[in-house]
Design a protein around this motif. Sequence first.
Motif, PDB file in Angstrom:
ATOM      1  N   ARG A  34       0.831  -1.201   0.000  1.00  0.00           N
ATOM      2  CA  ARG A  34       0.000   0.000   0.000  1.00  0.00           C
ATOM      3  C   ARG A  34       0.861   1.243   0.000  1.00  0.00           C
ATOM      4  O   ARG A  34       1.918   1.267   0.613  1.00  0.00           O
ATOM      5  CB  ARG A  34      -0.874   0.037   1.241  1.00  0.00           C
ATOM      6  N   ALA A  77      -0.145   6.408   3.838  1.00  0.00           N
ATOM      7  CA  ALA A  77      -1.493   6.901   4.103  1.00  0.00           C
ATOM      8  C   ALA A  77      -1.588   7.488   5.501  1.00  0.00           C
ATOM      9  O   ALA A  77      -0.793   7.157   6.380  1.00  0.00           O
ATOM     10  CB  ALA A  77      -2.504   5.766   3.954  1.00  0.00           C
ATOM     11  N   ARG A 104      -3.907   7.605   8.800  1.00  0.00           N
ATOM     12  CA  ARG A 104      -4.934   6.775   9.433  1.00  0.00           C
ATOM     13  C   ARG A 104      -5.540   7.573  10.572  1.00  0.00           C
ATOM     14  O   ARG A 104      -4.831   8.032  11.464  1.00  0.00           O
ATOM     15  CB  ARG A 104      -4.318   5.487   9.969  1.00  0.00           C
ATOM     16  N   LEU A 130     -14.145   8.409   0.453  1.00  0.00           N
ATOM     17  CA  LEU A 130     -12.795   7.862   0.616  1.00  0.00           C
ATOM     18  C   LEU A 130     -12.461   6.890  -0.517  1.00  0.00           C
ATOM     19  O   LEU A 130     -11.354   6.913  -1.054  1.00  0.00           O
ATOM     20  CB  LEU A 130     -12.663   7.168   1.965  1.00  0.00           C
ATOM     21  N   HIS A 189     -11.169   8.220  -3.742  1.00  0.00           N
ATOM     22  CA  HIS A 189      -9.778   8.687  -3.738  1.00  0.00           C
ATOM     23  C   HIS A 189      -8.804   7.594  -3.303  1.00  0.00           C
ATOM     24  O   HIS A 189      -7.673   7.881  -2.915  1.00  0.00           O
ATOM     25  CB  HIS A 189      -9.649   9.905  -2.823  1.00  0.00           C
ATOM     26  N   GLY A 197      -9.124   5.513  -0.711  1.00  0.00           N
ATOM     27  CA  GLY A 197      -9.079   5.301   0.734  1.00  0.00           C
ATOM     28  C   GLY A 197     -10.050   4.224   1.186  1.00  0.00           C
ATOM     29  O   GLY A 197     -10.761   3.627   0.378  1.00  0.00           O
ATOM     30  N   GLU A 198     -10.081   4.004   2.490  1.00  0.00           N
ATOM     31  CA  GLU A 198     -10.944   2.979   3.069  1.00  0.00           C
ATOM     32  C   GLU A 198     -11.571   3.501   4.352  1.00  0.00           C
ATOM     33  O   GLU A 198     -10.976   4.310   5.058  1.00  0.00           O
ATOM     34  CB  GLU A 198     -10.128   1.735   3.418  1.00  0.00           C
ATOM     35  N   ARG A 252      -8.716   5.403   6.355  1.00  0.00           N
ATOM     36  CA  ARG A 252      -7.366   5.331   5.782  1.00  0.00           C
ATOM     37  C   ARG A 252      -7.388   6.203   4.545  1.00  0.00           C
ATOM     38  O   ARG A 252      -8.132   5.935   3.596  1.00  0.00           O
ATOM     39  CB  ARG A 252      -6.999   3.899   5.426  1.00  0.00           C
ATOM     40  N   ILE A 253      -6.575   7.280   4.580  1.00  0.00           N
ATOM     41  CA  ILE A 253      -6.572   8.262   3.509  1.00  0.00           C
ATOM     42  C   ILE A 253      -5.210   8.212   2.810  1.00  0.00           C
ATOM     43  O   ILE A 253      -4.188   8.448   3.455  1.00  0.00           O
ATOM     44  CB  ILE A 253      -6.817   9.672   4.079  1.00  0.00           C
ATOM     45  N   PRO A 254      -5.156   7.875   1.513  1.00  0.00           N
ATOM     46  CA  PRO A 254      -3.876   7.823   0.806  1.00  0.00           C
ATOM     47  C   PRO A 254      -3.135   9.143   0.931  1.00  0.00           C
ATOM     48  O   PRO A 254      -3.739  10.225   0.890  1.00  0.00           O
ATOM     49  CB  PRO A 254      -4.264   7.550  -0.640  1.00  0.00           C
ATOM     50  N   TRP A 255      -1.827   9.052   1.062  1.00  0.00           N
ATOM     51  CA  TRP A 255      -0.990  10.224   1.264  1.00  0.00           C
ATOM     52  C   TRP A 255       0.159  10.184   0.263  1.00  0.00           C
ATOM     53  O   TRP A 255       0.895   9.208   0.215  1.00  0.00           O
ATOM     54  CB  TRP A 255      -0.438  10.210   2.671  1.00  0.00           C
ATOM     55  N   GLN A 256       0.302  11.243  -0.520  1.00  0.00           N
ATOM     56  CA  GLN A 256       1.414  11.327  -1.452  1.00  0.00           C
ATOM     57  C   GLN A 256       2.135  12.642  -1.203  1.00  0.00           C
ATOM     58  O   GLN A 256       1.510  13.698  -1.124  1.00  0.00           O
ATOM     59  CB  GLN A 256       0.936  11.271  -2.898  1.00  0.00           C
TER      60      GLN A 256
END
Length: 59
Positions: free
Chosen positions: A3, A6, A8, A31, A34, A36-37, A53-57
């Motif tokens: 993964r 992200a 959390r 979510l 984009h 996320g979960e 859970r939010i994706p982070w870049q």
Amino acid sequence: MNRPPALRAVIADDHTLVRTGFQLIGLRNGLAAHGGELTTGPTPTGGYPITARIPWQTP
């Protein structure tokens, strides 16, 4: 499964909130759009945690 990084976030109520469930559907759909979960559910002690859970870049 590998993964991406992200953020959390966990939110747990204190048993005073009124829940209808419709807000959770909107959060889950937002979510998911984009990548996320959202997981939710009651605990054995009566609480109801919400974990996002939010994706982070990084740029």
